[in-house]
Scaffold this motif. Structure first.
Motif, PDB file in Angstrom:
ATOM      1  N   ASP A 255      43.455  37.768  26.635  1.00 34.55           N
ATOM      2  CA  ASP A 255      44.383  38.711  27.245  1.00 34.55           C
ATOM      3  C   ASP A 255      44.582  39.942  26.372  1.00 34.55           C
ATOM      4  OD1 ASP A 255      44.885  37.505  29.652  1.00 34.55           O
ATOM      5  OD2 ASP A 255      46.562  36.295  28.906  1.00 34.55           O
ATOM      6  N   ARG A 275      44.206  39.894  31.328  1.00 35.62           N
ATOM      7  CA  ARG A 275      45.180  40.910  31.726  1.00 35.62           C
ATOM      8  C   ARG A 275      44.504  42.239  32.039  1.00 35.62           C
ATOM      9  NH1 ARG A 275      47.986  40.692  27.530  1.00 35.62           N
ATOM     10  NH2 ARG A 275      49.519  39.156  28.211  1.00 35.62           N
ATOM     11  N   SER A 279      44.597  44.408  35.479  1.00 35.16           N
ATOM     12  CA  SER A 279      45.164  45.756  35.508  1.00 35.16           C
ATOM     13  C   SER A 279      44.196  46.778  36.080  1.00 35.16           C
ATOM     14  CB  SER A 279      45.567  46.172  34.087  1.00 35.16           C
ATOM     15  OG  SER A 279      44.428  46.254  33.258  1.00 35.16           O
ATOM     16  N   PRO A 285      48.256  44.058  38.300  1.00 36.56           N
ATOM     17  CA  PRO A 285      48.196  42.662  37.857  1.00 36.56           C
ATOM     18  C   PRO A 285      48.717  41.670  38.891  1.00 36.56           C
ATOM     19  CG  PRO A 285      49.101  44.079  36.153  1.00 36.56           C
ATOM     20  CD  PRO A 285      49.024  44.905  37.393  1.00 36.56           C
TER      21      PRO A 285
END
Length: 852
Positions: A255, A275, A279, A285
């Motif tokens: 992440d 992550r 994004s 997210p």
């Protein structure tokens, strides 16, 4: 007596409902009270019978005897005796019944208590036996106890020590992670009553289960030794926690990576992404998982990965509205596949920028006047600028055909543009050897048309060479003219009276004039061109009293980039003084000039010695005055003290003439003591030991106190003092005592110079962040010749002054004001009076330097 029996019965029934000790106490209280009540009733009955026996009413007496069922022959005395006997028997009977019942109840309660004590003892013995087993150990922290209590034991195989101190030192027999976790759990249990259940591991590898609980103000921690099955379970649990922690660590790492990563299931759908991947999706997210790359790209990845097990290549996609180039790595795993992408968009941008830079460099080289040609590893022409084409006059079509170096040289020779060589082949081969040489080669070509070329052949690391053809014809022409100019300048320097020598960066003499040789009496071999400065230094140091030539050597031969001009004086052993100047020149050269200034220096020294003598005289005067002032203070204090004693009635009567003499002595001594104190204050300021005692000063109180202290001097000459204070100026921060001295000196100065029946104005106003005190008189003013030295010590202005002072007042004013960080100025004019202005900061931030 049935009424009495019923009352006792009801109280006994009611008291049985009360709880334990409180009930028993209440029952005893109620029964005692009931007995007293019945005793009063019986006493009342007896008194009634006694009253009935009185001979007041015979008929009533007979009625009473009939009601009691007594024989008719009873008299009054018999009735009284019968009543008293009946009352005593009734009370005794009731007491006996109550005592019998109480003893029975107490015996029953004691029996019950003995049974409960026996049960509790058995339970305590079972608990002690359970705690004393070798499978667990309990640590008890009680706030009433100073140290924790330990109960029970753990088997030796657990690795836990048996003694108290070693057991409580968890870090000695538990693994570091387990000891740290246990310490945190115990601290939370004791501070916040937070229970816990954890598993720890000893240094011998044995797991223990630790439970923490609280009960009231006590905290209990129980250590339980696990069996083999429980140990295996605990180990599995620990391994699971370790693997889970590692998994969470890897997830956190992915992440945190600045590159998208993902994992696919067997069906090819993405079941996890980090992550950054989320994004980059359009919805952010929280949006449903979508694909980062297009369908065609994903199919290419799957085909390549299925064949070789791993895919590594560049893919292009659009994310966040921007085009990105990723270097993708995708691998197959038993549960599906996983991939990671490195964004190399910036690298692509840099590559494109590099190509543009190369083109820009080519465009730049085209603008140069120096001819440049680049040949590759096969010695073929790949680039040339416009200056190269113009220098040799070759057709662009020929140059664009990429001829090799040998062909270009042959073409230039055939066109008659190269110098004739006795052995052409050998010369040509020496030119081509540049491609086999690791270092650059420099050649000079003198062309038939009169041009002089500096040819630099620089081989490249990957093969090939860059040829630079620099036309130095104009340079040589300029050099010739420069040499002529140098000769002219040399002739000029030779006829200067000032000695001049120029050193190169290597420390050798470039030029010098005869005056330099004469001033230093140098032999001819030290002033010729090429002589080193170290040799001149060795000779000249014998003639000087200082080591200045060593500094000259450091400047001339040093590598200091920030070279600066410098000047000074050198004293020779003969007494002559030479003024020198050190001037940096271009190309690392340094020029030194010397001129004889002996006469000028001698005059200057005489003036300086005279000035130093005057300063020493002034300092001696100040020291003498300070010494005398210190010596005068004690006698003056004694004189003033004895004068005050003589003026007292206790020392005897004085005549009027004696009293006048004492007044003169007291007044003169006070004035002299004030003068001595002023001198000592100035001495403290000079020594830098005076400190200000800052406080909040009321402006109006300060001014009126100073005026009141000077009232006698103003009243003698009928001078009126007017005060002007702005309403906004109420308080400022300063030393009250020193500010009072400032105002007293200013008012004293005004009283000495103001004419009779005139006005003196004391004003205070605010000017920005400063406070201005001013004292204005209408006297004759201060002359210009005195105004310049008015603040100097012992400087007196006797112009129309009534009293001749010590000349320290204004010097003290200036010193005290500047100590507060302020300043003093004077506005005066002939016959227009004098105005002294003191400017002070309202809140002084720092102290200034007192005037000397």
């Amino acid at each position: 007596m049935p009424g009495v029996s019923l009352s006792v019965h009801s109280v006994a029934n009611g008291s049985g409902m009360l709880p334990d000790k409180f009930g028993r106490s209440m029952r005893r209280f109620q029964k005692t009270k009931l007995l007293k009540h019945h005793a009063r009733r019986f006493s009342g009955s007896a008194m009634g019978i006694l009253a009935a026996a009185t001979p007041v009413d015979a008929f009533a007496q007979e009625s009473l005897i009939t009601k009691l069922g007594l024989p008719a022959g009873f008299g009054s005395l018999e009735v009284i005796q019968f009543a008293m006997f009946s009352g005593a028997m009734g009370a005794a009977l009731l007491s006996a019944v109550w005592l019998i019942r109480e003893r029975g109840k107490i015996a029953g309660e004691n029996k019950n208590l003995r049974g409960r004590v026996s049960d509790l003892s058995a339970s305590l013995q079972r608990a002690d036996a359970l705690l004393a087993s070798r499978d667990n150990r309990v640590v008890i922290w009680d706030r009433a106890a100073d140290k924790p209590e330990l109960v029970g034991n753990l088997p030796p195989s657990s690795g836990a020590p048996a003694d108290r101190a070693s057991f409580l030192a968890f870090g000695r027999w538990l693994l570091p992670l387990s000891a740290a976790a246990l310490d945190r759990a115990i601290a939370s249990l004791r501070d916040k009553a937070t229970p816990f259940d954890i598993t720890v591991e000893t240094t011998s590898g044995m797991p223990l289960e630790v439970q923490g609980r609280t009960s009231g103000a006590a905290a209990f921690v129980r250590f339980v030794s696990l069996g083999e099955l429980q140990s295996a379970h605990a180990r599995l649990k620990a391994e699971f926690e370790e693997l889970n922690a590692a998994y969470l660590t890897l997830i956190s790492l992915f992440d945190a990576l600045p590159m998208p990563a993902w994992k696919r299931g067997l069906d090819g759908t993405i079941n996890w992404a980090n992550r950054l991947y989320k994004s980059m999706m359009e919805g952010g997210p929280t949006a449903p998982m979508t694909e980062l790359f297009g369908t065609q790209a994903r199919e290419s990845v799957e085909k390549h990965r299925d064949r070789q097990g791993v895919f590594q290549n560049q893919l292009t996609t659009v994310a966040g509205g921007n085009r990105h180039v990723f270097k993708v790595t995708d691998i197959s795993v038993p549960s599906g596949s996983a991939g990671i992408a490195l964004d190399i968009s910036e690298q692509e941008i840099i590559r494109e920028e590099f190509e543009r830079t190369l083109q820009s460099h080519a465009d730049t080289l085209d603008q140069l006047t120096t001819a440049v040609a680049m040949f590759d590893a096969s010695q073929r022409l790949r680039f040339y600028n416009n200056a190269f084409q113009k220098l040799w006059g070759l057709e662009p079509s020929y140059l664009d055909s990429a001829p090799d170096t040998g062909a270009v040289l042959d073409r230039l020779r055939s066109d008659g543009k190269l110098p004739e060589q006795p052995e052409w082949r050998r010369w040509r081969e020496s030119m081509l050897s540049t491609y086999r040489s690791p270092e650059a080669a420099e050649h000079w070509w003198y062309l038939p048309d009169g041009k002089t070329l500096r040819v630099l052949a620089n081989p490249q690391p990957k093969g090939g060479a860059i040829w630079v053809f620099e036309n130095l014809t104009e340079k040589f022409d300029l050099e010739s003219r420069f040499n002529t100019m140098v000769k002219i300048q040399g002739e000029t320097l030779d006829h200067l009276a000032e000695g001049v020598v120029v050193f190169g960066s290597d420390g050798k003499v470039r030029l010098s004039n005869p005056a330099f040789s004469v001033l230093w009496a140098l032999p001819d071999e030290l002033v010729v061109e090429g002589a080193h400065i170290s040799a001149i230094k060795t000779f000249c140091e014998q003639l000087t009293t200082a080591n200045q030539w060593s500094k000259f050597v450091e400047v001339v031969t040093g590598f200091d980039e920030s070279r600066q001009s410098k000047s000074g004086h050198i004293e020779l052993s003969s007494g002559a003084v030479l003024a020198f100047a050190q001037v940096p020149l271009p190309k690392g050269q340094t020029m030194l000039t010397f001129i004889d200034v002996t006469d000028t220096v001698n005059v200057e020294r005489a003036l300086m010695e005279h000035n130093e003598a005057l300063q020493r005289t002034d300092q001696l005067k100040n020291e003498f005055v300070q010494h005398v002032s210190y010596e005068l203070r004690s006698p003056l204090t004694n004189i003033i003290g004895f004068t005050e004693l003589l003026e007292l009635q206790a020392t005897g009567e004085l005549t009027d003439k004696q009293r006048d003499y004492l007044d003169h002595i007291s007044t003169s001594s006070s004035v002299l003591l004030a003068t001595v104190n002023d001198i000592l204050d100035l001495a403290s300021i000079d020594a830098g030991v005076m400190e200000l005692d800052l406080a909040e000063v009321q402006t109006a109180e300060l001014i009126h106190a100073a005026i009141e202290a000077s009232a006698d001097r103003f009243s003698e000459n009928k001078i009126t003092v007017d005060v002007e204070i702005e309403p906004s100026v109420k308080v400022f921060r300063a030393d009250p005592q020193r500010m009072r001295q400032v105002l007293l000196n200013l008012l004293s100065n005004a009283a000495n110079h103001a004419p009779e029946n005139s006005h003196v104005i004391v004003a205070c106003r605010r000017q920005n962040s400063q406070l201005e005190f001013s004292v204005t008189d209408s006297g004759p003013g201060i002359p210009e010749d005195i105004l310049e030295t008015i603040f100097q010590r012992f400087q007196q202005d006797s112009n129309n002054s009534r009293k001749r002072g010590t000349g320290l007042g204004l010097a003290l004013v200036k010193s005290f004001v500047e100590l507060h960080g302020g300043s003093v100025s004077i506005e005066t004019a002939p016959d227009r009076g004098t105005k002294v202005i003191c400017r002070l900061p309202i809140v002084p931030e720092k102290f200034g330097v007192a005037a000397e």
